[in-house]
Design an enzyme around this catalytic site. Sequence first.
Site, PDB file in Angstrom:
ATOM      1  N   SER A   1      -5.440  -8.307  10.272  1.00  0.00           N
ATOM      2  CA  SER A   1      -4.078  -8.151  10.791  1.00  0.00           C
ATOM      3  C   SER A   1      -3.805  -9.039  12.007  1.00  0.00           C
ATOM      4  O   SER A   1      -4.608  -9.131  12.929  1.00  0.00           O
ATOM      5  CB  SER A   1      -3.831  -6.687  11.179  1.00  0.00           C
ATOM      6  OG  SER A   1      -2.582  -6.585  11.832  1.00  0.00           O
TER       7      SER A   1
ATOM      8  N   LYS B   1       1.910   3.070   3.720  1.00  0.00           N
ATOM      9  CA  LYS B   1       3.338   3.087   4.069  1.00  0.00           C
ATOM     10  C   LYS B   1       4.123   4.212   3.388  1.00  0.00           C
ATOM     11  O   LYS B   1       5.077   4.734   3.953  1.00  0.00           O
ATOM     12  CB  LYS B   1       3.990   1.740   3.729  1.00  0.00           C
ATOM     13  CG  LYS B   1       3.589   0.614   4.661  1.00  0.00           C
ATOM     14  CD  LYS B   1       4.350  -0.649   4.323  1.00  0.00           C
ATOM     15  CE  LYS B   1       3.805  -1.821   5.107  1.00  0.00           C
ATOM     16  NZ  LYS B   1       4.525  -3.075   4.825  1.00  0.00           N
TER      17      LYS B   1
ATOM     18  N   ASN C   1       6.915   1.691   8.075  1.00  0.00           N
ATOM     19  CA  ASN C   1       5.918   0.778   8.661  1.00  0.00           C
ATOM     20  C   ASN C   1       5.851   0.928  10.176  1.00  0.00           C
ATOM     21  O   ASN C   1       5.065   0.254  10.828  1.00  0.00           O
ATOM     22  CB  ASN C   1       6.214  -0.683   8.296  1.00  0.00           C
ATOM     23  CG  ASN C   1       7.354  -1.264   9.101  1.00  0.00           C
ATOM     24  OD1 ASN C   1       8.247  -0.539   9.540  1.00  0.00           O
ATOM     25  ND2 ASN C   1       7.348  -2.568   9.300  1.00  0.00           N
TER      26      ASN C   1
ATOM     27  N   GLY D   1       7.151  -7.959  -8.504  1.00  0.00           N
ATOM     28  CA  GLY D   1       6.373  -6.852  -7.961  1.00  0.00           C
ATOM     29  C   GLY D   1       7.259  -5.649  -7.684  1.00  0.00           C
ATOM     30  O   GLY D   1       8.446  -5.803  -7.364  1.00  0.00           O
TER      31      GLY D   1
ATOM     32  N   GLY E   1       5.825  -2.703  -5.915  1.00  0.00           N
ATOM     33  CA  GLY E   1       4.986  -1.815  -5.123  1.00  0.00           C
ATOM     34  C   GLY E   1       5.613  -1.498  -3.780  1.00  0.00           C
ATOM     35  O   GLY E   1       6.838  -1.587  -3.600  1.00  0.00           O
TER      36      GLY E   1
ATOM     37  N   ALA F   1       5.616  -3.085  -0.987  1.00  0.00           N
ATOM     38  CA  ALA F   1       6.304  -4.183  -0.309  1.00  0.00           C
ATOM     39  C   ALA F   1       7.745  -4.299  -0.815  1.00  0.00           C
ATOM     40  O   ALA F   1       8.678  -4.517  -0.034  1.00  0.00           O
ATOM     41  CB  ALA F   1       5.548  -5.485  -0.540  1.00  0.00           C
TER      42      ALA F   1
ATOM     43  N   ASN G   1       8.162  -6.510 -12.898  1.00  0.00           N
ATOM     44  CA  ASN G   1       6.814  -6.011 -12.591  1.00  0.00           C
ATOM     45  C   ASN G   1       5.916  -6.011 -13.808  1.00  0.00           C
ATOM     46  O   ASN G   1       6.386  -5.856 -14.936  1.00  0.00           O
ATOM     47  CB  ASN G   1       6.908  -4.586 -12.015  1.00  0.00           C
ATOM     48  CG  ASN G   1       5.662  -4.208 -11.254  1.00  0.00           C
ATOM     49  OD1 ASN G   1       5.156  -5.007 -10.459  1.00  0.00           O
ATOM     50  ND2 ASN G   1       5.140  -3.015 -11.483  1.00  0.00           N
ATOM     51  N   ARG G   2       4.622  -6.237 -13.546  1.00  0.00           N
ATOM     52  CA  ARG G   2       3.632  -6.219 -14.628  1.00  0.00           C
ATOM     53  C   ARG G   2       3.702  -4.891 -15.375  1.00  0.00           C
ATOM     54  O   ARG G   2       3.664  -4.831 -16.584  1.00  0.00           O
ATOM     55  CB  ARG G   2       2.243  -6.423 -14.001  1.00  0.00           C
ATOM     56  CG  ARG G   2       1.109  -6.384 -14.963  1.00  0.00           C
ATOM     57  CD  ARG G   2      -0.181  -6.713 -14.256  1.00  0.00           C
ATOM     58  NE  ARG G   2      -0.503  -5.752 -13.194  1.00  0.00           N
ATOM     59  CZ  ARG G   2      -1.562  -5.829 -12.411  1.00  0.00           C
ATOM     60  NH1 ARG G   2      -2.400  -6.836 -12.555  1.00  0.00           N
ATOM     61  NH2 ARG G   2      -1.792  -4.924 -11.467  1.00  0.00           N
ATOM     62  N   THR G   3       3.821  -3.794 -14.604  1.00  0.00           N
ATOM     63  CA  THR G   3       3.978  -2.465 -15.195  1.00  0.00           C
ATOM     64  C   THR G   3       5.480  -2.139 -15.143  1.00  0.00           C
ATOM     65  O   THR G   3       5.998  -1.756 -14.086  1.00  0.00           O
ATOM     66  CB  THR G   3       3.185  -1.409 -14.378  1.00  0.00           C
ATOM     67  OG1 THR G   3       1.873  -1.920 -14.131  1.00  0.00           O
ATOM     68  CG2 THR G   3       3.113  -0.083 -15.096  1.00  0.00           C
TER      69      THR G   3
HETATM   70  P1  ATR Z   1       1.997  -3.369  -1.948  1.00  0.00           P
HETATM   71  O1  ATR Z   1       2.136  -2.242  -0.997  1.00  0.00           O
HETATM   72  O2  ATR Z   1       1.332  -4.606  -1.372  1.00  0.00           O
HETATM   73  O3  ATR Z   1       3.253  -3.719  -2.680  1.00  0.00           O
HETATM   74  P2  ATR Z   1       1.062  -2.029  -4.317  1.00  0.00           P
HETATM   75  O4  ATR Z   1       1.967  -0.878  -4.099  1.00  0.00           O
HETATM   76  O5  ATR Z   1      -0.330  -1.779  -4.807  1.00  0.00           O
HETATM   77  O6  ATR Z   1       0.884  -2.884  -2.994  1.00  0.00           O
HETATM   78  O7  ATR Z   1       1.797  -3.065  -5.310  1.00  0.00           O
HETATM   79  C1  ATR Z   1       1.223  -4.242  -5.694  1.00  0.00           C
HETATM   80  C2  ATR Z   1       2.195  -4.983  -6.606  1.00  0.00           C
HETATM   81  O8  ATR Z   1       1.599  -6.213  -7.022  1.00  0.00           O
HETATM   82  C3  ATR Z   1       2.547  -4.235  -7.875  1.00  0.00           C
HETATM   83  O9  ATR Z   1       3.847  -4.564  -8.263  1.00  0.00           O
HETATM   84  C4  ATR Z   1       1.517  -4.792  -8.861  1.00  0.00           C
HETATM   85  O10 ATR Z   1       1.902  -4.692 -10.198  1.00  0.00           O
HETATM   86  P3  ATR Z   1       1.584  -3.334 -11.013  1.00  0.00           P
HETATM   87  O11 ATR Z   1       2.595  -2.311 -10.555  1.00  0.00           O
HETATM   88  O12 ATR Z   1       1.723  -3.696 -12.425  1.00  0.00           O
HETATM   89  O13 ATR Z   1       0.162  -2.930 -10.630  1.00  0.00           O
HETATM   90  C5  ATR Z   1       1.546  -6.234  -8.444  1.00  0.00           C
HETATM   91  N1  ATR Z   1       0.352  -6.981  -8.857  1.00  0.00           N
HETATM   92  C6  ATR Z   1      -0.881  -6.916  -8.310  1.00  0.00           C
HETATM   93  N2  ATR Z   1      -1.722  -7.761  -8.939  1.00  0.00           N
HETATM   94  C7  ATR Z   1      -0.996  -8.393  -9.914  1.00  0.00           C
HETATM   95  C8  ATR Z   1      -1.289  -9.375 -10.906  1.00  0.00           C
HETATM   96  N3  ATR Z   1      -2.505  -9.916 -11.044  1.00  0.00           N
HETATM   97  N4  ATR Z   1      -0.290  -9.760 -11.735  1.00  0.00           N
HETATM   98  C9  ATR Z   1       0.962  -9.248 -11.609  1.00  0.00           C
HETATM   99  N5  ATR Z   1       1.289  -8.303 -10.693  1.00  0.00           N
HETATM  100  C10 ATR Z   1       0.329  -7.880  -9.870  1.00  0.00           C
END
Ligand code: ATR
Length: 279
Positions: A21, A72, A93, A133, A135, A137, A157-159
């Site tokens: 950090s 968070k 945060n 993404g 998540g 953030a 998002n991947r998911t």
């Molecule tokens: P943060 O607080 O940093 O956002 P998080 O809540 O774990 O951490 O979220 C991480 C994000 O990065 C999610 O959107 C995750 O996608 P999933 O919801 O499908 O897990 C995404 N992410 C992480 N690694 C990835 C990868 N290799 N390819 C695509 N998306 C990824």
Amino acid sequence: MSEETSILDRYGVMGHPIAHSRSPVIHKLFAMQTGEQLRYELLDVEAAALEQAIRRFQGSGGRGLNITVPHKQSVCMLCDHLSERANTAGAANTLIFKDNEITGDNTDGIGLLRDLVVNLDLSIEGSDILILGAGGATRGIVGPLLEMSPKAVTIANRTPDRAETLKARFDELGTIKAVGFGDIVDDHTYDLVINATSAGVRGEAPPYPAGALGHNTVCYDLSYGLKPTPFTVWARDRGAARAVMGWGMLVEQAAESFRLWRGIRPETGPVLKQIRVSA
Ligand code: ATR
């Protein structure tokens, strides 16, 4: 502990892992610049120990904390009050300790907006935005972005379910779409593409959507590093207009936290220059 250290107001950042950090350096520079007397610590706390660590910090007279990955969202449960933006995001945060109560706030969104609008001179109103993404953030930035009246915000998002969950949460604030990472339409370019995945940090490189980039697209990575991040390298290689790492957001969100705690907003420009040089 020296007498001088013990009488200084106590702040810190809690997360896990936390060693990387830059927040202690940034807040030290803010304190020097504004003449505020405080100390700011790095606190490595795992999820299971979060509540105890926060109560201990509060009990010892701590005045404020920054909260970072992965706490968070879960920290909201420990707050007596949440600001509207923290409540909307479902994530905090920044914690403020006062009169034996904890207030949670979220300065991530305003930090990003200040970097985009003030430092980078971008206009959000009417722009077409893609966020990669869904998540923690992303939670912090969607509400503040929608308040600036973009044409639309698409969350990919991947998911896909997680993108849908965020769409449902922020739907009433503006035009928001949710898609799977692989379902980003190839022939639709965006004005702004924000990488809010943790892929780069994990050393992974998802198939970023090349078709989303035109020559006028600005790419912004919430991640930052000594070297260009994989996303900014990719964006430059694909001919994006600009590819920017999130150093500016980091310093701007910190300045907002500092303002909430001390009632004074430090100048961010010099600090941004300094931490980039010393990073
Ligand atoms: P943060 O607080 O940093 O956002 P998080 O809540 O774990 O951490 O979220 C991480 C994000 O990065 C999610 O959107 C995750 O996608 P999933 O919801 O499908 O897990 C995404 N992410 C992480 N690694 C990835 C990868 N290799 N390819 C695509 N998306 C990824």
